[in-house]
Design a protein around this motif. Sequence first.
Motif, PDB file in Angstrom:
ATOM      1  N   LYS A   1       0.808  -1.224   0.000  1.00 56.56           N
ATOM      2  CA  LYS A   1       0.000   0.000   0.000  1.00 56.56           C
ATOM      3  C   LYS A   1       0.844   1.278   0.000  1.00 56.56           C
ATOM      4  CE  LYS A   1      -4.039  -2.173   2.081  1.00 56.56           C
ATOM      5  NZ  LYS A   1      -3.535  -3.545   1.975  1.00 56.56           N
ATOM      6  N   SER A   2       2.148   1.122   0.202  1.00 55.09           N
ATOM      7  CA  SER A   2       3.066   2.252   0.101  1.00 55.09           C
ATOM      8  C   SER A   2       4.476   1.689  -0.044  1.00 55.09           C
ATOM      9  CB  SER A   2       2.975   3.158   1.337  1.00 55.09           C
ATOM     10  OG  SER A   2       3.479   2.483   2.475  1.00 55.09           O
ATOM     11  N   PRO A   3       5.399   2.456  -0.643  1.00 58.01           N
ATOM     12  CA  PRO A   3       6.758   1.942  -0.869  1.00 58.01           C
ATOM     13  C   PRO A   3       7.690   2.103   0.332  1.00 58.01           C
ATOM     14  CG  PRO A   3       6.530   4.091  -1.874  1.00 58.01           C
ATOM     15  CD  PRO A   3       5.181   3.762  -1.293  1.00 58.01           C
ATOM     16  N   GLU A   4       7.282   2.911   1.342  1.00 59.09           N
ATOM     17  CA  GLU A   4       8.210   3.271   2.416  1.00 59.09           C
ATOM     18  C   GLU A   4       8.713   2.064   3.200  1.00 59.09           C
ATOM     19  OE1 GLU A   4       5.413   4.868   1.829  1.00 59.09           O
ATOM     20  OE2 GLU A   4       6.098   6.888   1.264  1.00 59.09           O
ATOM     21  N   GLN A   5       7.823   1.124   3.501  1.00 56.81           N
ATOM     22  CA  GLN A   5       8.237  -0.006   4.330  1.00 56.81           C
ATOM     23  C   GLN A   5       9.294  -0.857   3.638  1.00 56.81           C
ATOM     24  OE1 GLN A   5       5.569  -3.502   5.314  1.00 56.81           O
ATOM     25  NE2 GLN A   5       5.562  -2.467   7.306  1.00 56.81           N
ATOM     26  N   LEU A   6       9.094  -1.137   2.357  1.00 57.41           N
ATOM     27  CA  LEU A   6      10.073  -1.926   1.610  1.00 57.41           C
ATOM     28  C   LEU A   6      11.424  -1.210   1.565  1.00 57.41           C
ATOM     29  CD1 LEU A   6      10.695  -4.414  -0.169  1.00 57.41           C
ATOM     30  CD2 LEU A   6       9.946  -3.073  -2.148  1.00 57.41           C
TER      31      LEU A   6
END
Length: 691
Positions: free
Chosen positions: A537-542
């Motif tokens: 749902k968002s790229p930040e965690q990866l």
Amino acid sequence: MTTNEQVLNSLPPVYFPNEINIVKKLFLPVSKVSNNFNCLSGYFSSKAISELAEPLSVLFKNPLAKGRFVISPNLSDEDKEALIKAYENEESIFDFLVGKDEITREALVTSTLEAIGYLIKKNRLDIRIALMKEGMMHAKIWLFSTTEGEVAIHGSGNATKSGLMTNFEQLVFSREWESKSNKTIIDSYQDRFNTFWDGRRDDSYTLKLNDKTISKILMSTKTDVSEEEFPNLLNKLTKHLENKTVSQRLTIPEWLNFRDGDYKHQGEAIDAWIEQGYKGTLEIATGGGKTLTSLVCASIAFESEEAGILVIAVPNKPLIKQWAEDVRNFSLRPVDTEGIGTKGIVRVIRRTIKEHEMIPQHSAIVLTHDALKTDEVKSVLSKYKNKIMLIGDEAHNLGSASFVDNPPGFIELRLALSATPERQYDPEGTLKLFDYFGPVVYEFSLEEAIGNCLVPFKYSAHKVYLNQEESDLWKEYTEKINSLLWSEDKETKKLVEQLQIRRRAISEGAENKNSAFKSEVSTLKSRIHSLAFCTDKSPEQLISVNDILREEGFLFHQITGDETSNKNLMQDVISSYKRGEIEILTSKKVLDEGFNIPPIKTAYFLASSGTVRTWVQRLGRVLRKSDDTGKKIAEIHDFIVFPPENTKEFKSLVSNELKRMQWFMSLAVKDRSLDQAISISNELLAIKELL
């Protein structure tokens, strides 16, 4: 009396085709005194043969005269790959010789193509294709063996109608006897032609016209080409094809045991599908051998069929390659449609149908769900006169309206595969899916699979809290959702769904999971064959997870849509991972369905959606048996999100996290490794009772 030598010597050395009739002024006089010709051309069109009909017919009046073409069509990389594959599989490459735009019924029966087909059958004309490994072969050379010696027509004019007749081009006519330099030029041309023709070059592939190509040309010709010769040619070619072409048939491999042992459920599933009338849905846990089970079903269904097409529909392109590998174990060379657009797939299916008319056999075509949904693909398949079987892999994805509202009803044999066939929150789509494929005829659950065809697992839970910003945003979304929840308006319901997804993204991507993940991986004893699932749902965690692994000195590689779209890169990454050269993979949703990487033994679930299907799919990635590594047990690390305060706005968060924990705990190994998870679960349960 003018001699042949005088005729050739009288021809000017330079020509501009758009200014004079190049056929009359050059090709015709040269052909009249020639025995053979070789043509090396970067472009080719059958219209060039038509334009040169007069000189070539003069040349071929000599019963011993022969012609050879080495051509390199201006093909895209996709077409090059398809052409090489067609040749390797002994499929027809005729379509590529005359150009896609000309592949019509009318074009196939023109006199030009009849002449080409006739000359090929008489072994008086041969065509080979040169595909450069880099760049393209761009030569424009005609070499003629005359009664007086070798001559060459060379320059910028291609072997196309426009190249010979229309464009402003220049052609040079050279005679080997005229000078030492001319002889050197012609000898070098002939040498290059021969290296291409014989396939002796490291910079290119040389493809020969094969049996199926010749058979296609034969089918496109009229029987009155030569009333005297044609029946003999037909009988000879038919016999040749019968001797050389082995009819493909789906065959169950001898090594496959689906009746006994850990996989005896496969035999039970096969029997249930047959008893249901060769229709139905198999609900088999991930790792339970759905692929092999379905291919055995197809083999049995086609056992008494002389000809049949197996269509395998998969949810994404990377799975095409995996299915194709399994199909090969059943003695078929499948049509792999990865990288081929809708028009290309239609062309492949049409060609397959045509080949079945000539040589009855079994064929398999692996394509995506999206390709199967197109009207063009369904239309061409509907023209097939024999049995078609459809295997729908991860069939729950086919429950969308774009498929179930207009399914291919003409397909008689149907088999749906899914570990979780029911579509969550979509009972109508589920019902229509079962109406088409048939109901669930056999179930093999995760509980049954674990300890048999799947390894057991330990479940470790790690407690994290929402930070203040995340907590405030969660409350904000919850208030908006509650204010709209009771509306029956469709647009309002869509808005509620969007708000729920945004709220779910908060818990999936909770920032404190990063520090908890770092704490766990830093103490990991055996680094290899690990996997981290991040939110999609968002790229930040990866990005954060990758940064942590980089800081901790891990050898890692992410797998997202960018990686899976590059099949060579994916193969390299997975091979390196299996060998332990890459220690951990990081991924979002892309690895959820279908990927088979058995060595995975340690998985970090940083983000888990609220759907049971996702839990099943992700657990299935980790629990597969691995003969190569001897994996006996796997370990799952789950990150459980707690609210910073126990207020009613967080009731859904607590309920969802508790539900997931209880599901994993019910399947996990029951030993001391579960103590921490039990403690966290009890905390959540106590909070839930307060809210």
